[in-house]
Design a protein around this motif. Structure first.
Motif, PDB file in Angstrom:
ATOM      1  N   MET A 246       0.839  -1.187   0.000  1.00  0.00           N
ATOM      2  CA  MET A 246       0.000   0.000   0.000  1.00  0.00           C
ATOM      3  C   MET A 246       0.882   1.248   0.000  1.00  0.00           C
ATOM      4  N   ILE A 247       0.415   2.254  -0.721  1.00  0.00           N
ATOM      5  CA  ILE A 247       1.144   3.517  -0.814  1.00  0.00           C
ATOM      6  C   ILE A 247       0.385   4.555   0.017  1.00  0.00           C
ATOM      7  N   PRO A 248       1.030   5.257   0.950  1.00  0.00           N
ATOM      8  CA  PRO A 248       0.291   6.261   1.727  1.00  0.00           C
ATOM      9  C   PRO A 248      -0.140   7.447   0.851  1.00  0.00           C
ATOM     10  N   ALA A 249      -1.389   7.860   1.022  1.00  0.00           N
ATOM     11  CA  ALA A 249      -1.903   9.005   0.255  1.00  0.00           C
ATOM     12  C   ALA A 249      -1.019  10.235   0.482  1.00  0.00           C
ATOM     13  N   ALA A 250      -0.394  10.306   1.663  1.00  0.00           N
ATOM     14  CA  ALA A 250       0.466  11.451   1.979  1.00  0.00           C
ATOM     15  C   ALA A 250       1.621  11.572   0.983  1.00  0.00           C
ATOM     16  N   LEU A 251       2.072  10.444   0.446  1.00  0.00           N
ATOM     17  CA  LEU A 251       3.157  10.485  -0.537  1.00  0.00           C
ATOM     18  C   LEU A 251       2.696  11.219  -1.801  1.00  0.00           C
ATOM     19  N   LEU A 252       1.411  11.022  -2.125  1.00  0.00           N
ATOM     20  CA  LEU A 252       0.874  11.696  -3.314  1.00  0.00           C
ATOM     21  C   LEU A 252       0.853  13.212  -3.123  1.00  0.00           C
ATOM     22  N   ASN A 253       0.780  13.654  -1.882  1.00  0.00           N
ATOM     23  CA  ASN A 253       0.813  15.108  -1.629  1.00  0.00           C
ATOM     24  C   ASN A 253       2.140  15.729  -2.074  1.00  0.00           C
ATOM     25  N   GLN A 254       3.190  14.924  -2.075  1.00  0.00           N
ATOM     26  CA  GLN A 254       4.464  15.445  -2.598  1.00  0.00           C
ATOM     27  C   GLN A 254       4.328  15.751  -4.088  1.00  0.00           C
ATOM     28  N   ILE A 255       3.555  14.910  -4.778  1.00  0.00           N
ATOM     29  CA  ILE A 255       3.319  15.156  -6.213  1.00  0.00           C
ATOM     30  C   ILE A 255       2.584  16.480  -6.382  1.00  0.00           C
ATOM     31  N   HIS A 256       1.585  16.694  -5.520  1.00  0.00           N
ATOM     32  CA  HIS A 256       0.807  17.943  -5.536  1.00  0.00           C
ATOM     33  C   HIS A 256       1.693  19.149  -5.239  1.00  0.00           C
ATOM     34  N   TYR A 257       2.367  19.119  -4.111  1.00  0.00           N
ATOM     35  CA  TYR A 257       3.087  20.300  -3.637  1.00  0.00           C
ATOM     36  C   TYR A 257       4.269  20.666  -4.536  1.00  0.00           C
ATOM     37  N   ARG A 258       4.923  19.651  -5.099  1.00  0.00           N
ATOM     38  CA  ARG A 258       6.136  19.942  -5.867  1.00  0.00           C
ATOM     39  C   ARG A 258       5.897  19.810  -7.368  1.00  0.00           C
ATOM     40  N   GLN A 259       4.634  19.727  -7.739  1.00  0.00           N
ATOM     41  CA  GLN A 259       4.255  19.649  -9.163  1.00  0.00           C
ATOM     42  C   GLN A 259       5.053  18.578  -9.906  1.00  0.00           C
ATOM     43  N   LEU A 260       5.153  17.392  -9.274  1.00  0.00           N
ATOM     44  CA  LEU A 260       5.801  16.272  -9.933  1.00  0.00           C
ATOM     45  C   LEU A 260       4.843  15.657 -10.955  1.00  0.00           C
ATOM     46  N   SER A 261       5.381  14.852 -11.843  1.00  0.00           N
ATOM     47  CA  SER A 261       4.558  14.055 -12.739  1.00  0.00           C
ATOM     48  C   SER A 261       4.932  12.594 -12.576  1.00  0.00           C
ATOM     49  N   VAL A 262       3.912  11.755 -12.510  1.00  0.00           N
ATOM     50  CA  VAL A 262       4.140  10.310 -12.522  1.00  0.00           C
ATOM     51  C   VAL A 262       3.570   9.805 -13.835  1.00  0.00           C
ATOM     52  N   CYS A 263       4.413   9.276 -14.699  1.00  0.00           N
ATOM     53  CA  CYS A 263       3.877   8.857 -15.994  1.00  0.00           C
ATOM     54  C   CYS A 263       4.156   7.387 -16.236  1.00  0.00           C
ATOM     55  N   GLY A 264       3.185   6.724 -16.810  1.00  0.00           N
ATOM     56  CA  GLY A 264       3.327   5.315 -17.143  1.00  0.00           C
ATOM     57  C   GLY A 264       4.002   5.151 -18.493  1.00  0.00           C
ATOM     58  N   ALA A 265       4.620   3.997 -18.678  1.00  0.00           N
ATOM     59  CA  ALA A 265       5.202   3.669 -19.978  1.00  0.00           C
ATOM     60  C   ALA A 265       4.981   2.183 -20.211  1.00  0.00           C
ATOM     61  N   TYR A 266       4.426   1.847 -21.347  1.00  0.00           N
ATOM     62  CA  TYR A 266       4.120   0.441 -21.645  1.00  0.00           C
ATOM     63  C   TYR A 266       4.369   0.188 -23.116  1.00  0.00           C
ATOM     64  N   GLY A 267       5.296  -0.722 -23.396  1.00  0.00           N
ATOM     65  CA  GLY A 267       5.576  -1.090 -24.774  1.00  0.00           C
ATOM     66  C   GLY A 267       6.324  -0.003 -25.514  1.00  0.00           C
ATOM     67  N   CYS A 268       6.233  -0.041 -26.816  1.00  0.00           N
ATOM     68  CA  CYS A 268       6.982   0.903 -27.650  1.00  0.00           C
ATOM     69  C   CYS A 268       6.321   1.012 -29.010  1.00  0.00           C
ATOM     70  N   THR A 269       6.720   2.017 -29.751  1.00  0.00           N
ATOM     71  CA  THR A 269       6.209   2.177 -31.111  1.00  0.00           C
ATOM     72  C   THR A 269       7.250   1.646 -32.100  1.00  0.00           C
ATOM     73  N   LYS A 270       6.807   1.460 -33.332  1.00  0.00           N
ATOM     74  CA  LYS A 270       7.731   0.970 -34.363  1.00  0.00           C
ATOM     75  C   LYS A 270       8.859   1.983 -34.577  1.00  0.00           C
ATOM     76  N   LYS A 271       8.493   3.253 -34.542  1.00  0.00           N
ATOM     77  CA  LYS A 271       9.500   4.293 -34.746  1.00  0.00           C
ATOM     78  C   LYS A 271      10.565   4.259 -33.639  1.00  0.00           C
ATOM     79  N   GLN A 272      10.114   4.003 -32.416  1.00  0.00           N
ATOM     80  CA  GLN A 272      11.075   3.912 -31.308  1.00  0.00           C
ATOM     81  C   GLN A 272      12.016   2.721 -31.519  1.00  0.00           C
TER      82      GLN A 272
END
Lengths: 319, 319
Positions: A246-272
């Motif tokens: 489990m991830i504490p919701a408080a950790l997500l507040n760091q994303i809020h306060y410091r304007q972080l981005s959490v982005c997913g990455a799955y697979g790739c394109t032919k060009k990549q």
């Protein structure tokens, strides 16, 4: 043909199967090399979102046309080609995506059928075992693209497995500074030569990273990595998490306060994948260090638990 | 001067205090209106990361220069002006940021000192109570900017409080389609006129959103919102979470598999406040509906619990 089929979770069978018949737009290819991915091991052990059983696994494929003799890297995706994602070059998000070795039979066999438009001709001087690395390397490019990697940025990579090291390679290629965090001393030792050649820091200057990437499946990396980002930094969820912590919701507040981005990455394109082949050509000697051994179809079964434990680097099936 | 000072958490005092002396680069302003923000109520109740005590709260300020008589909206930030964030126009990420009403004394008083470069001249036709909305509206612009809002995109907003409704206003201004989810029936009723005027959907077509934004502090919104995003969609952590619930790591795998982005948004830039003033001029009648009442300094204390419970819309202190 000889093939390795995952019948059910945990049940991998070496079988004689009929050579598959290409459908419209497809071509029959003879598989010369196919790398074993951690995802293959995960599918065997516990399944995966896109896995349809029974299935011939294998999506990191180098293959030859029996007709023309031409050699290809195979982009394992089959996308619809006309949806909003396909049109903007993010075909790995296509909702109708079918992936070789996931939804369709893949490269753990003597032959594979693939769409003609998924084939990428490869330079003669690149050996087949390196061509297999184009797909995972392209996945690291996709991850870095989601994070908007720019020159001179500092990228902290959790995990010195093949994917972590390939991420380091991609960061270098684009002028960034990779730093790797690895908790397994054996792996630290095993990867020393590669890290030296690629000038990749180890546990140095981890704080205030522009980008943090998880190339290992523990969700602890999320908890540890978020505080290490500079304001406005990116955390890339590159590997899925295999635990159910489990991830504490408080950790997500760091994303809020410091304007972080959490982005997913799955697979790739032919060009990549095409870009990945350029990188492999540029770093051919370094990439070779990622390959632990070439094996036969019959040896895959015993390799899978070792892959899950992080005991081996890249293993390539040689037909 | 009369002022309202938060001495400790839960201790708000109405005091007579000396008129503050402007430092270099600052100007003394007479506060004509100051809106009460949910964050003010949160500071009073439980504190906030950037709060330094004792403190005169209030960061949504309309003020007049006693010398020139000119009226301003006040960008509440004071940034260093030379760091990498300030230089690229993301000064709200400046590590030396000091915020009026947080680190420095704010607008719950007759007078406030603010840097001259933080002042934004305002059009005569806009009443002071609407000018106070420029700051929170700018925060919604910042949130939408982090999500890369494009025309025709569907934005699902959790919470029909003042911030949620202002987010809807910003989405409309940029040609998107806002949809609001609100669980409080009283608030649904209370906001009917605004939602009608702004043509904002309520609980309709919530799935497959391009963007989901939390304009309410429950972490349940994260758990509910992530599955409602289309592949490649953005979840904006606009409000911090005030609870300490746990998020399953498995939910983060959705971010991985569907290449979602979770981006934080905190505060706003001066430029975003300038844009907000344009929007307020364009939607003056609609924005007026967000204001529940104008109050005196002495009435703030009793309003704070109502704000935390979501019982009132925007309350504006009138000096």
């Amino acid at each position: 043909m000889k093939a390795l089929q995952l019948k059910n979770i945990g049940e991998l069978h070496r079988k004689d199967m009929p050579v598959p018949e290409p459908a419209d737009g497809e071509i029959l290819l003879r598989v010369t090399r196919c790398a074993v991915c951690r995802t293959d091991a995960k599918m065997w052990k516990q399944g995966q979102r896109d896995l349809r059983l029974p299935r011939i696994l294998g999506h990191e494929i180098c293959a030859v046309s029996p007709e023309s003799g031409e050699r290809f890297a195979v982009w394992p995706g089959t996308s619809c080609g006309h949806c909003v994602f396909c049109k903007k070059g993010a075909e790995n998000l296509c909702r109708e995506m079918k992936i070789l070795g996931f939804h369709l039979d893949g490269g753990f066999a003597e032959y594979v059928c693939a769409p003609r438009k998924s084939l990428i001709p490869v330079p003669d001087e690149l050996p087949g075992e390196l061509i297999c690395l184009a797909e995972p390397l392209a996945c690291t490019l996709n991850a870095l693209e989601q994070c908007g990697l720019q020159k001179n940025q500092r990228v902290l990579i959790f995990g010195a497995g093949p994917l972590g090291l390939m991420t380091g390679m991609s960061v270098r290629y684009f002028g960034g500074f990779p730093c790797i965090r690895e908790i397994n001393p054996a792996r630290v030792e095993q990867t020393a030569q590669f890290r030296k050649q690629m000038d990749t820091a180890l546990h140095e200057g981890e704080e205030d990273a522009d980008i943090v990437i998880n190339a290992a499946p523990s969700s602890d990396i999320f908890t540890q990595g978020i505080p290490l980002l500079r304001p406005g930094g990116f955390f890339c969820l590159f590997s899925g998490f295999t635990d159910d912590k489990m991830i504490p919701a408080a950790l997500l507040n760091q994303i809020h306060y410091r304007q972080l981005s959490v982005c997913g990455a799955y697979g790739c394109t032919k060009k990549q994948m095409e870009t990945a082949l350029h990188i492999l050509r540029a770093y051919q000697k370094d990439a070779s260090l990622l390959i632990e051994k070439q094996i036969s179809l019959g040896e895959v079964q015993e390799i899978l638990p070792q892959i899950l434990k992080g005991q081996v680097m890249k293993c390539i099936i040689k037909n």
